[in-house]
Design an enzyme around this catalytic site. Sequence first.
Site, short mmCIF file in Angstrom:
data_model
loop_
_atom_site.label_atom_id
_atom_site.label_comp_id
_atom_site.label_asym_id
_atom_site.label_seq_id
_atom_site.Cartn_x
_atom_site.Cartn_y
_atom_site.Cartn_z
N PHE A 16 -44.54 7.53 53.83
CA PHE A 16 -44.99 8.92 53.67
C PHE A 16 -45.57 9.49 54.97
O PHE A 16 -45.28 10.62 55.34
CB PHE A 16 -46.05 9.00 52.57
CG PHE A 16 -45.46 8.90 51.19
CD1 PHE A 16 -44.89 10.01 50.60
CD2 PHE A 16 -45.47 7.71 50.50
CE1 PHE A 16 -44.33 9.93 49.34
CE2 PHE A 16 -44.91 7.62 49.23
CZ PHE A 16 -44.34 8.73 48.65
N GLY A 17 -46.40 8.70 55.66
CA GLY A 17 -47.06 9.20 56.86
C GLY A 17 -46.09 9.34 58.03
O GLY A 17 -46.01 10.40 58.67
N GLU A 172 -50.44 1.99 34.81
CA GLU A 172 -49.10 2.48 34.46
C GLU A 172 -48.17 1.33 34.05
O GLU A 172 -47.35 1.49 33.14
CB GLU A 172 -48.50 3.37 35.55
CG GLU A 172 -48.29 2.73 36.90
CD GLU A 172 -48.13 3.75 38.03
OE1 GLU A 172 -48.36 4.95 37.83
OE2 GLU A 172 -47.80 3.32 39.16
N ALA A 317 -50.54 8.98 48.88
CA ALA A 317 -49.49 9.64 49.66
C ALA A 317 -49.96 10.95 50.31
O ALA A 317 -49.64 11.19 51.48
CB ALA A 317 -48.28 9.87 48.77
C1 LIG Z 1 -46.94 0.86 43.11
C2 LIG Z 1 -47.59 1.99 43.88
C3 LIG Z 1 -47.83 3.20 43.24
C4 LIG Z 1 -48.41 4.25 43.94
N1 LIG Z 1 -48.63 5.43 43.28
C5 LIG Z 1 -49.12 6.48 43.97
C6 LIG Z 1 -49.27 7.75 43.34
O1 LIG Z 1 -48.96 7.91 42.14
N2 LIG Z 1 -49.74 8.79 44.07
C7 LIG Z 1 -50.08 8.63 45.39
O2 LIG Z 1 -50.49 9.60 46.03
N3 LIG Z 1 -49.98 7.44 46.01
C8 LIG Z 1 -49.51 6.36 45.34
N4 LIG Z 1 -49.39 5.16 45.96
C9 LIG Z 1 -49.89 5.00 47.35
C10 LIG Z 1 -48.93 5.57 48.37
O3 LIG Z 1 -47.62 5.10 48.10
C11 LIG Z 1 -49.40 5.16 49.74
O4 LIG Z 1 -50.69 5.69 49.95
C12 LIG Z 1 -48.46 5.69 50.83
O5 LIG Z 1 -47.19 5.10 50.67
C13 LIG Z 1 -49.01 5.39 52.22
O6 LIG Z 1 -48.10 5.89 53.16
P1 LIG Z 1 -47.94 5.14 54.57
O7 LIG Z 1 -47.01 5.97 55.36
O8 LIG Z 1 -49.27 4.83 55.14
O9 LIG Z 1 -47.29 3.73 54.21
P2 LIG Z 1 -45.96 3.39 53.43
O10 LIG Z 1 -45.46 4.55 52.66
O11 LIG Z 1 -46.24 2.13 52.71
O12 LIG Z 1 -44.91 3.12 54.59
C14 LIG Z 1 -45.04 2.07 55.49
C15 LIG Z 1 -43.69 1.84 56.13
O13 LIG Z 1 -43.86 0.97 57.23
C16 LIG Z 1 -42.84 0.01 57.24
N5 LIG Z 1 -43.36 -1.16 57.94
C17 LIG Z 1 -44.41 -1.93 57.61
N6 LIG Z 1 -44.62 -2.88 58.53
C18 LIG Z 1 -43.67 -2.72 59.47
C19 LIG Z 1 -43.36 -3.40 60.67
N7 LIG Z 1 -44.07 -4.45 61.10
N8 LIG Z 1 -42.30 -2.97 61.40
C20 LIG Z 1 -41.55 -1.93 60.98
N9 LIG Z 1 -41.81 -1.24 59.85
C21 LIG Z 1 -42.86 -1.62 59.11
C22 LIG Z 1 -42.55 -0.24 55.77
O14 LIG Z 1 -41.25 -0.77 55.57
C23 LIG Z 1 -42.71 1.16 55.20
O15 LIG Z 1 -41.49 1.87 55.18
C24 LIG Z 1 -48.79 4.07 45.30
C25 LIG Z 1 -48.55 2.86 45.94
C26 LIG Z 1 -47.94 1.83 45.24
C27 LIG Z 1 -47.67 0.51 45.94
#
Ligand SMILES: Cc1cc2nc3c(=O)[nH]c(=O)nc-3n(C[C@H](O)[C@H](O)[C@H](O)COP(=O)(O)OP(=O)(O)OC[C@H]3O[C@@H](n4cnc5c(N)ncnc54)[C@H](O)[C@@H]3O)c2cc1C
Length: 438
Positions: A16-17, A172, A317
């Site tokens: 997401f970020g 859920e 997210a």
């Molecule tokens: C089961 C579940 C349900 C959720 N439900 C909700 C909800 O209903 N509402 C809500 O707002 N939030 C929800 N969340 C939380 C939300 O999904 C996270 O807060 C959000 O995804 C964080 O975004 P991010 O970009 O920090 O990380 P992420 O979306 O997790 O993305 C991280 C990315 O980095 C990549 N990555 C990691 N390590 C490496 C590496 N070493 N090298 C290359 N790539 C790498 C991964 O493959 C991934 O694509 C939920 C989370 C989970 C697990």
Amino acid sequence: MASDQNPRVVIIGGGFGGLQAARRLAHSPVRITLIDRKNHHTFQPLLYQVATAGISPGEIAAPIRWIVRGRHNVEVLLGEVQDFDLEKRVVRLPDLEVPYDYLIVAAGASHAYFGHDEWEPLAPGLKTIEDALEIRRRVLLAFELAERQAASGDGRVQLNFVIVGGGPTGVELAGTLAEISCQVLANEFRSIDPKSTRIILLEGGPRILPTYPEDLSRSAEEQLRHLGVEVHTSAMVTNVEPAAVLMGQTRLTAAVILWAAGVAASPLGKKLGAPVDRAGRVLVNPDLSVPGHSKVFVIGDLASLKNVQGKMLPGVAPVAMQEGTAAARNIEHDLRGEPRQNFHYFDKGNLATIGRAAAVAEFGKIHISGFVAWLSWLFVHIFFLIGFRNRMIVLIQWAWSYFTYERGARLITGEQSLPSWTALREEQEHSHKEQVRG
Ligand SMILES: Cc1cc2nc3c(=O)[nH]c(=O)nc-3n(C[C@H](O)[C@H](O)[C@H](O)COP(=O)(O)OP(=O)(O)OC[C@H]3O[C@@H](n4cnc5c(N)ncnc54)[C@H](O)[C@@H]3O)c2cc1C
């Protein structure tokens, strides 16, 4: 647009970020390299639907390359980042070094087992598509193995599904598993009664959904009980065995154990050499940069930042997306020679689903439960799902399963054995012998 003279922004993570940052910067005079270890972005809020056979993986995941296809200054590399050299300004993959002028680390978080990583194979967590498929396999297989055993005259096994962790994911999963056993599968088996499955939700703290207001926690617990889930609060898990969960002296047998308890930040956080909190999240500056490295930003679940009231921003997210925009905007400010801005989170509310027509929602001082909360949850999630096709398919499938109770993705793929089954059968035989002796 993508002139070789333009500064290079490397983004780690197409979640997401990271995606949000790439989208924002796609209109700026920069070259963007987006690196992810997966070729797809996963819409994690709907992973539980894949884990419980409601929808197929392709409907909640989309290739990152496809998502950014129209942005000509964005290149996508598939690979796992392992380390950094912040002095030389390079990102290290096993077989490649990628130089950067600006770096945005958005590698997210995973589940944590409180120092007991040996519990992971016994109690999988839910973070990736692979995790969701493994949970689906275990849940569906448990019913099949129980039916086969009962049909062969070997006696009935009590099916207990234990979910550890009463946060939104645990809630859920528990609610949907209760629906599956009481509604979806109720009439499909001949030797077992799926309705006698016990769904048990264990929460270590005094209430479920601890980050929500108390009235919504109470409402969520009532809605879960109404669906047939047994909710146990202040139930701290002390050990996990192949077919049991222990809480001190209390031992609960389980055919399937699911883990929805702890969160640990990506190990990349510690590799930046900056201070981290207990979960391994990087303590970022108010402009989201890393202390001592103004051209390195950390965002999303990997960043640790408090709001103006001193409350820690949640791992959700909207925080990750708004931080992605803010980090990108600060890079744009730098390029224009303008001062950076501190990040302020705009909280639009929180939603947690429990099951069919059951949810809780918090919009500031407005708290709602039940059908209206569930409808809000449904529309928000459809709206943010990536791709028009996915939105339409998921909407149609939900409408269909709402009226028919059918779940269309009930495939068992992979191995046809469960870590719990041998132990469960031994326990069953043992208790049978005890009964005979008694
Ligand atoms: C089961 C579940 C349900 C959720 N439900 C909700 C909800 O209903 N509402 C809500 O707002 N939030 C929800 N969340 C939380 C939300 O999904 C996270 O807060 C959000 O995804 C964080 O975004 P991010 O970009 O920090 O990380 P992420 O979306 O997790 O993305 C991280 C990315 O980095 C990549 N990555 C990691 N390590 C490496 C590496 N070493 N090298 C290359 N790539 C790498 C991964 O493959 C991934 O694509 C939920 C989370 C989970 C697990």
